[in-house]
Design an enzyme around this catalytic site. Structure first.
Site, PDB file in Angstrom:
ATOM      1  CE  LYS A  19     -14.935  -1.741   1.010  1.00 24.74           C
ATOM      2  NZ  LYS A  19     -13.677  -1.825   1.713  1.00 24.74           N
ATOM      3  CE  LYS A  50      -8.026  -6.683  -1.705  1.00 26.05           C
ATOM      4  NZ  LYS A  50      -8.948  -6.694  -0.615  1.00 26.05           N
ATOM      5  CE  LYS A  54      -4.464  -1.601   1.433  1.00 25.44           C
ATOM      6  NZ  LYS A  54      -5.681  -1.423   2.170  1.00 25.44           N
TER       7      LYS A  54
HETATM    8  N1  AQP Z   1     -11.726  -9.109  -3.992  1.00 26.18           N
HETATM    9  C1  AQP Z   1     -12.076  -9.730  -2.878  1.00 26.18           C
HETATM   10  N2  AQP Z   1     -12.377 -11.039  -2.888  1.00 26.18           N
HETATM   11  C2  AQP Z   1     -12.748 -11.682  -1.751  1.00 26.18           C
HETATM   12  N3  AQP Z   1     -12.849 -11.057  -0.547  1.00 26.18           N
HETATM   13  C3  AQP Z   1     -12.562  -9.752  -0.502  1.00 26.18           C
HETATM   14  N4  AQP Z   1     -12.571  -8.848   0.506  1.00 26.18           N
HETATM   15  C4  AQP Z   1     -12.210  -7.634   0.032  1.00 26.18           C
HETATM   16  N5  AQP Z   1     -11.953  -7.718  -1.279  1.00 26.18           N
HETATM   17  C5  AQP Z   1     -12.163  -9.014  -1.646  1.00 26.18           C
HETATM   18  C6  AQP Z   1     -12.947  -9.153   1.881  1.00 26.18           C
HETATM   19  O1  AQP Z   1     -13.922  -8.196   2.283  1.00 26.18           O
HETATM   20  C7  AQP Z   1     -13.766  -7.935   3.676  1.00 26.18           C
HETATM   21  C8  AQP Z   1     -13.793  -6.479   3.938  1.00 26.18           C
HETATM   22  O2  AQP Z   1     -12.687  -5.902   3.335  1.00 26.18           O
HETATM   23  P1  AQP Z   1     -12.257  -4.429   3.761  1.00 26.18           P
HETATM   24  O3  AQP Z   1     -13.172  -3.465   3.179  1.00 26.18           O
HETATM   25  O4  AQP Z   1     -12.107  -4.334   5.217  1.00 26.18           O
HETATM   26  O5  AQP Z   1     -10.808  -4.279   3.190  1.00 26.18           O
HETATM   27  P2  AQP Z   1     -10.154  -4.717   1.863  1.00 26.18           P
HETATM   28  O6  AQP Z   1      -9.840  -6.174   1.882  1.00 26.18           O
HETATM   29  O7  AQP Z   1      -9.004  -3.809   1.685  1.00 26.18           O
HETATM   30  O8  AQP Z   1     -11.288  -4.468   0.775  1.00 26.18           O
HETATM   31  P3  AQP Z   1     -11.209  -3.616  -0.538  1.00 26.18           P
HETATM   32  O9  AQP Z   1     -12.516  -3.724  -1.204  1.00 26.18           O
HETATM   33  O10 AQP Z   1     -10.007  -3.979  -1.337  1.00 26.18           O
HETATM   34  O11 AQP Z   1     -11.083  -2.156   0.029  1.00 26.18           O
HETATM   35  P4  AQP Z   1      -9.975  -1.071  -0.243  1.00 26.18           P
HETATM   36  O12 AQP Z   1      -9.966  -0.852  -1.707  1.00 26.18           O
HETATM   37  O13 AQP Z   1     -10.433   0.109   0.524  1.00 26.18           O
HETATM   38  O14 AQP Z   1      -8.658  -1.607   0.269  1.00 26.18           O
HETATM   39  C9  AQP Z   1     -12.475  -8.632   4.124  1.00 26.18           C
HETATM   40  O15 AQP Z   1     -12.825  -9.824   4.801  1.00 26.18           O
HETATM   41  C10 AQP Z   1     -11.772  -8.934   2.829  1.00 26.18           C
HETATM   42  O16 AQP Z   1     -10.950 -10.098   2.921  1.00 26.18           O
END
Ligand code: AQP
Length: 336
Positions: free
Chosen positions: A200, A197, A112
Site C-alpha cells: 500500500k 512485495k 522499515k
Molecule cells: N504483497 C502481498 N502479497 C501477499 N500478501 C500480502 N499482504 C500484504 N501485502 C501482501 C498481507 O495482507 C495482510 C494485511 O497486511 P497489512 O496491511 O497489515 O500489512 P502489510 O503486510 O505491511 O501490507 P502492505 O500492503 O505492505 O502495507 P504497508 O505498505 O502499509 O506496509 C497481511 O496478512 C499481509 O501478509
C-alpha cells in the site's frame, strides 16, 4: 479446544491485490471453519509516518473491504484495535516480559527503519509486542500470517512462553498461538519491481492493483507491468531467475484457481502479451464486484461506524476478563 483465529490488516492505504489474495480472500475461507476476530490495526498504522486526516477514512476503507470480501460481522468480530483498550494495556504488561534481545532480532524493524534507525519511532520498534498483545488479549490460538510476519508470531510465542513461566508456573495461561496454514498464499510482488512485495505504501500506484481500480486502470497497470524479453517457460524450475514472469504467472494461476504448473503448461512458449491479456480479463472480473461492494459500503459511513462500534463492544467483552486475570497474575491490585 476450539480454534480462535486472530487476523489484522493495517489501515495504511487502499487495499491491493496482495492484501486480497494473501489475506482477505483467505480470511473469508477461514470463517466457515473457525471463530474469527477480524481487527483493523489502526494503532499499528501509527508506527510509521501517516496522515492523521486520512486515518479514519482508511479505517472505514478496510472495514468496507472486509465486508466486500464476505467477512460476516454477525458470526465473527470486526473491530478497530484502538477501540479495545485491552490491546494497549496488555502490550504494556507484555513489554515487561519481552526482552530487548528478542526485539533486536526483528528483521522487519531493520528493513522499515533502514538507515535512520535512531529516528524510527519507539512504536515501530515495539510493534511486535503490540501484535503479541492483539493475539493474546483474546487467547487466540491461530494467526494467518504471511512470510514477513512469521518472525513476529514466533516472538508472540516466546512472550507467551515467558509469561507462562514467570507468572503461571509454566501452565498455559496464554496458549502459544500458531500460524494458520493458508491456501495458496502467494506473495504478490510489485508490478514495477518484482523483487519487492506489492505494498500500500509504495509511492507508485502503478506498482499495485488496488481493490478500487476500474477496468481501465487494471488494464493499464498490467500492460505496463515490467517483464523480460524471453518467451514464457513451460515449467516452474525455469521461473527461478525470472521474478517478473513468476509474479504474473503466479497471479494468473491464483486467479484461475490452478496450480502454477497447470498454468505454465497452458501458456508456456507464448509471450507476455497473451499472458497479460488473460490476466487483465481475470482481474477485471474478480475486482469489479469487490470495487462495487466497497463503494456501496463507503457510501454509508455511518453504517460502517455502527458496525465497528458493535464489534468493539463485543471484542471488549471478550478481552476484559482475560486482561483482569492477567493483571491479577502479575500482582497488580485490581479495584474491587
Ligand atoms: N504483497 C502481498 N502479497 C501477499 N500478501 C500480502 N499482504 C500484504 N501485502 C501482501 C498481507 O495482507 C495482510 C494485511 O497486511 P497489512 O496491511 O497489515 O500489512 P502489510 O503486510 O505491511 O501490507 P502492505 O500492503 O505492505 O502495507 P504497508 O505498505 O502499509 O506496509 C497481511 O496478512 C499481509 O501478509
Amino acid at each position: 479446544m476450539r480454534s480462535l483465529v486472530f487476523s489484522a490488516v493495517q489501515p495504511t492505504g487502499v487495499l491491493h491485490l496482495g492484501n486480497y489474495l494473501g489475506a482477505l480472500k483467505q480470511f473469508a475461507q477461514l470463517q466457515s471453519l473457525h471463530d474469527c476476530l477480524f481487527c483493523i490495526a489502526d494503532l499499528h498504522a501509527m508506527t510509521a509516518p501517516y496522515d492523521k486526516n486520512r486515518l479514519a477514512d482508511e479505517t472505514r476503507m478496510v472495514a468496507a473491504a472486509f465486508l466486500a470480501c464476505g467477512l460476516d460481522p454477525k458470526r465473527h468480530l470486526i473491530f478497530c484495535q484502538s477501540a479495545v483498550g485491552a490491546h494497549a494495556e496488555l502490550a504494556w504488561i507484555l513489554n515487561c516480559s519481552a526482552r530487548m534481545g528478542w526485539l533486536e532480532r526483528m528483521t522487519q524493524f531493520k528493513e522499515k527503519a533502514g538507515k535512520s534507525r535512531e529516528r524510527a519511532s519507539v512504536g515501530l520498534y515495539a510493534y511486535p509486542v503490540l501484535m503479541a498483545a492483539d493475539i493474546l488479549a483474546y487467547r487466540a490460538t491461530h494467526v494467518p500470517v504471511g512470510e514477513d510476519q512469521r518472525q513476529h508470531l514466533e516472538l508472540a510465542r516466546d512472550i507467551a512462553r515467558k509469561f507462562n513461566a514467570d507468572f503461571a508456573n509454566g501452565e498455559s495461561f496464554f496458549p502459544l498461538p500458531r500460524a494458520c496454514v493458508m491456501g495458496s498464499a502467494a506473495r504478490v510482488m510489485s508490478l514495477k519491481d518484482a523483487s519487492r512485495k506489492m505494498s500500500k505504501s509504495d509511492l507508485s500506484p502503478m506498482s499495485r492493483i488496488e481493490l478500487t481500480d476500474g477496468d481501465e486502470a487494471i488494464a493499464r497497470k498490467i500492460q505496463r507491468a515490467t517483464t523480460d524479453p524471453a518467451p514464457l517457460p513451460d515449467n516452474e524450475a525455469a521461473l527461478k531467475n525470472r521474478p517478473e514472469a513468476r509474479n504474473l504467472i503466479g497471479l494468473l494461476a491464483a486467479l484461475s484457481s490452478e496450480e502454477t504448473e497447470a498454468t505454465l503448461s497452458r501458456i508456456g512458449g507464448g509471450g507476455f502479451s497473451d499472458l497479460k491479456a488473460e490476466l487483465i480479463a481475470r482481474l477485471q472480473s474478480e475486482i469489479a464486484p469487490l470495487r462495487r461492494a466497497i463503494a456501496e459500503r463507503l457510501a454509508h459511513p455511518e453504517q460502517l461506524d455502527a458496525l465497528l462500534k458493535d464489534g468493539a463492544e463485543r471484542a471488549r467483552a471478550k478481552a476484559r476478563p482475560i486482561l483482569e486475570e492477567t493483571k491479577e497474575a502479575v500482582g497488580l491490585l485490581l479495584p474491587r
